[in-house]
Scaffold this active site. Structure first.
Site, PDB file in Angstrom:
ATOM      1  N   SER A 554       0.777  -0.975   0.336  1.00 53.82           N
ATOM      2  CA  SER A 554      -0.211   0.256   0.209  1.00 53.82           C
ATOM      3  C   SER A 554       0.961   1.106  -0.064  1.00 53.82           C
ATOM      4  O   SER A 554       1.697   1.599  -0.660  1.00 53.82           O
ATOM      5  CB  SER A 554      -0.848   0.223   1.289  1.00 53.82           C
ATOM      6  OG  SER A 554      -2.220   1.243   0.560  1.00 53.82           O
ATOM      7  N   HIS A 666      -7.108  -5.210  -1.399  1.00 59.20           N
ATOM      8  CA  HIS A 666      -6.839  -4.360  -0.629  1.00 59.20           C
ATOM      9  C   HIS A 666      -6.572  -5.298   0.269  1.00 59.20           C
ATOM     10  O   HIS A 666      -4.802  -4.927   1.080  1.00 59.20           O
ATOM     11  CB  HIS A 666      -6.884  -3.226  -0.879  1.00 59.20           C
ATOM     12  CG  HIS A 666      -5.988  -1.998   0.046  1.00 59.20           C
ATOM     13  ND1 HIS A 666      -4.669  -2.008  -0.678  1.00 59.20           N
ATOM     14  CD2 HIS A 666      -5.427  -1.357   0.198  1.00 59.20           C
ATOM     15  CE1 HIS A 666      -4.127  -0.723  -0.698  1.00 59.20           C
ATOM     16  NE2 HIS A 666      -4.192  -1.687   0.874  1.00 59.20           N
TER      17      HIS A 666
END
Length: 702
Positions: A554, A666
């Site tokens: 990320s 994610h």
């Protein structure tokens, strides 16, 4: 985020585990990727009203089904072996009735939403209480134990309408709002917002207390039982402003709800409201913070307090420059187990107990309800993940982890500060595996600012050897590494790598100024903090500076990309669910930057700012072999971000491999499909082995 090549299947992994466990007397093995299948997690601990028992969610993996299983278990605080109350496989959110005689929980079924069930603690089977097409969650008992408030997305007028034609295929979506989907949650269903309902504990038809187009948060009852309370942001266009929740109350006997009608406002202020709690005298405390006049990249949470409905709100912990309600990053928090951070008034109302995040740790603390003085109670080398306390605030059931264990069930006495372990679900597993030892260190960065970091050393570490190094960068960017268990780090340390992880500027748990200093400068000086940390470790003499790698996910993936476009000192890199190009990120991420939090202007007004801070702009500088790992359903950092970096390097015929995981988003490294989490980590391991250890790995050859 990531995807497999020719790796072992889940069945093969399970077979290998059986072989390992049968090797009696064999030398201790190191931690490996497949140990994920053996971990057991403690989630959502709920202490009984008398403090004698703890109900909790036990999370395991089913390697054959390749999914997580959740069931409700019970531990006696006096000691003994915990036992199962339900068999699962999708049971969660246990909540005690006020007399401790019944346990409400939510049970899900394959392809169906969860429903509230009641389990008599005197014996007998669980009985289903709700039967709503939109399911039921977040059960909350009334103080007299006669009713249960809960949340549901059921829309009776639509869901019970049998005359509406059901299309054979999913119809096209009409999108009118700028934010219309959320990673790991899906597209917003505007016809089914989450509303507050109530049902008699003795059974009967559930009644809807709120209606309309706005979502309401998980409900709870006022101390006198006269109101059901909930938070809600009832602005029509909340995406153009800062957080602005209010705390509302509605009478549980309402017969014909109308949107907003009959609401009583309990807290109305300019800011967000997280977890909240009410004192016996009507004061309300919550995790939040008054919105600043100017937008920040990061705003530290405070413990806020109000004297009652309609009264002013003040930041109780304004002088305590650390995070209230904060946690520490880990890949081993209970996947899909739920839970809440501790927050409660003491019995006399003179203090509150809450979690504070300070310098890479999350601790239970006592906060004076008048002065705001903070007294940290639990050790600073551990992480309080979740927990609840008795009504007097003296006894607490906590899930606590540290670098050596994902999380134990612990009983904590807030007066004596005594900790008692009730359940260590991973004790047997970890007893047979030598773990990497962790050393904390502080170092000065380029401008003299002190940065905290940690070194995880291989189990057989000796300072006279030279070790390959892995620099692992956390995401966020407003997050923190620290006193938490990281399976990923332990696997790499077990494979002979020295793992270095730090909290560069922008990280949480170091104060407001430290967290917000990267506004309009991300990435930038945080990268320099990371390199100063690597230099500090190299000076110790046991690092092979020619065999170093960098990785991160990320925001850490963004910084990994930035690192290899600004230095050639690393022999390998893995960028995971990354950001590489800010302009397309602005237009495609599930949340969008409609305010000047990270950038001063949107890219259609000033594209140069985004271009200058996009790693792909400098792709011509890259010499480091790069693996790009991304999930195909990642909406937080859409997969095009990884593709941009991959294409830019391939255009130059540079060494790059992309690993794509279908069906994942994610959250893969934290709560994704178990086999894919294992495969992801195997890719890290094999990529570093190829470039740092010189091992042949043909899967990545063109």
């Amino acid at each position: 985020m990531r995807r497999p090549v020719s790796l072992a299947t889940a069945a093969c992994c399970a077979a290998a585990l059986l072989v390992w466990t049968s090797l009696a007397g064999a030398a201790p093995r190191r931690m490996v990727e497949q140990d994920l299948y053996r971990f057991v997690w403690v989630a959502d601990p709920q202490i009984s009203p008398d403090g004698a028992r703890v109900a909790f969610v036990r999370v395991t993996t089913d390697s054959a089904a390749d999914e997580y299983r959740t069931s409700i278990w019970l531990a006696e605080t006096a000691g003994g072996v915990p036992r199962p109350l339900t068999a699962g496989p999708r049971d969660g959110q246990p909540r005690w009735s006020p007399d401790g005689g019944t346990l409400a929980f939510v049970r899900g079924a394959e392809g169906k939403p969860g429903q509230i069930h009641l389990l008599p603690m005197s014996g007998g089977e669980a009985a289903q209480l709700t039967r709503l097409k939109g399911g039921a969650s977040s059960p909350a008992w009334s103080p007299d134990g006669k009713r249960i408030a809960f949340a549901s997305g059921t829309h009776p007028a639509i869901d019970d309408d049998t005359t509406r034609a059901k299309p054979k295929k999913e119809p096209g979506r009409v999108i009118t709002r700028p934010i219309f989907r959320l990673n790991n949650a899906g597209y917003f269903d505007l016809e089914h917002p989450s509303h507050v309902w109530v049902v008699e504990a003795a059974g009967g038809r559930a009644r809807q207390l709120t209606t309309g187009t706005f979502n309401e948060g998980a409900p709870d009852w006022s101390r006198d039982g006269a109101w059901v309370c909930f938070t809600s942001d009832r602005r029509k266009e909340p995406w153009f402003g800062q957080d602005d929740d209010d705390l509302y109350a509605v009478a549980p006997g309402r017969a014909k709800p109308a949107d907003g009608a009959g609401f009583r406002t309990r807290v109305d202020y300019d800011g967000g409201i997280g977890d909240w709690v009410e004192a016996a005298d009507g004061r309300i405390a919550f995790i939040g913070g008054v919105n600043p006049k100017e937008d920040h990249s990061y705003d530290q949470s405070d413990l806020m307090i109000s004297a009652g409905a309609g009264r002013p709100v003040r930041a109780l912990t304004a002088e305590y420059d650390f995070d209230l309600g904060a946690g520490i990053g880990s890949d081993q928090h209970p996947p899909r187990g739920g839970g809440q951070r501790p927050l409660a008034f003491s019995a006399d109302g003179r203090s509150l107990l809450a979690v504070v995040g300070r310098q890479g740790a999350a601790m239970l603390a006592r906060v004076d309800a008048q002065s705001g003085r903070v007294e940290e109670l639990t050790p600073a080398d551990r992480e309080v993940i979740a927990g609840t306390g008795t009504a007097d605030g003296k006894r607490w059931a906590l899930t606590m982890g540290d670098p050596t264990t994902p999380g134990d069930l612990v009983l904590f006495d807030a007066e004596t500060r005594a900790l008692k372990k009730l359940y260590g679900p991973n004790d047997a597993l970890l007893a047979g595996i030598p773990l990497g030892k962790v050393e904390e260190f502080w170092y000065p960065s380029f401008d003299g600012r002190k940065i905290q970091g940690w070194i995880m050393k291989p189990p057989d570490f000796t300072p006279t050897r030279k070790y390959p190094l892995v620099l692992n960068i956390h995401g966020g960017p407003h997050a923190a590494f620290g006193a938490a268990f990281m399976h990923e780090f332990q696997v790499l340390a077990g494979a002979g790598y020295l793992v270095v992880y730090t909290n560069p500027r922008g990280s949480t748990t170091y104060g407001q100024e430290f967290g917000n200093i990267i506004q309009y400068r991300y990435p930038g000086d945080d990268y320099r903090d990371l390199m100063a940390g690597v230099d500090e470790v190299i000076r110790r003499g046991y690092v092979d500076a020619k065999r170093m790698s960098v990785c991160g996910g990320s925001g850490g993936g963004l910084l990994t990309n930035w690192t290899i476009t600004h230095t050639d000192r690393f022999a390998a890199a893995v960028t995971d669910r990354c950001v590489s190009e800010w302009i397309s990120f602005y237009y495609s991420a599930d949340f969008t930057l409609f305010r000047p939090t990270w950038f001063k202007k949107p890219p259609f007004e000033d594209p140069q700012e985004s271009i200058e801070r996009s790693p792909v702009t400098y792709a011509s500088r890259v010499t480091t072999p790069l693996m790009i790992i991304h999930s195909e359903e990642d909406w937080r950092t859409p997969i095009g971000q990884g593709e941009a970096m991959f294409r830019a390097l391939k255009q130059q015929r540079k060494t790059a491999v992309m690993v794509r995981f279908p069906g994942e988003n994610h959250e893969l490294s934290r709560s994704g499909t178990p086999s894919r989490r294992v495969q992801r980590l195997q890719h890290y391991h094999r990529w570093f082995d190829k470039w740092l250890m010189g091992k042949p790995v043909k899967d990545y050859d063109e």
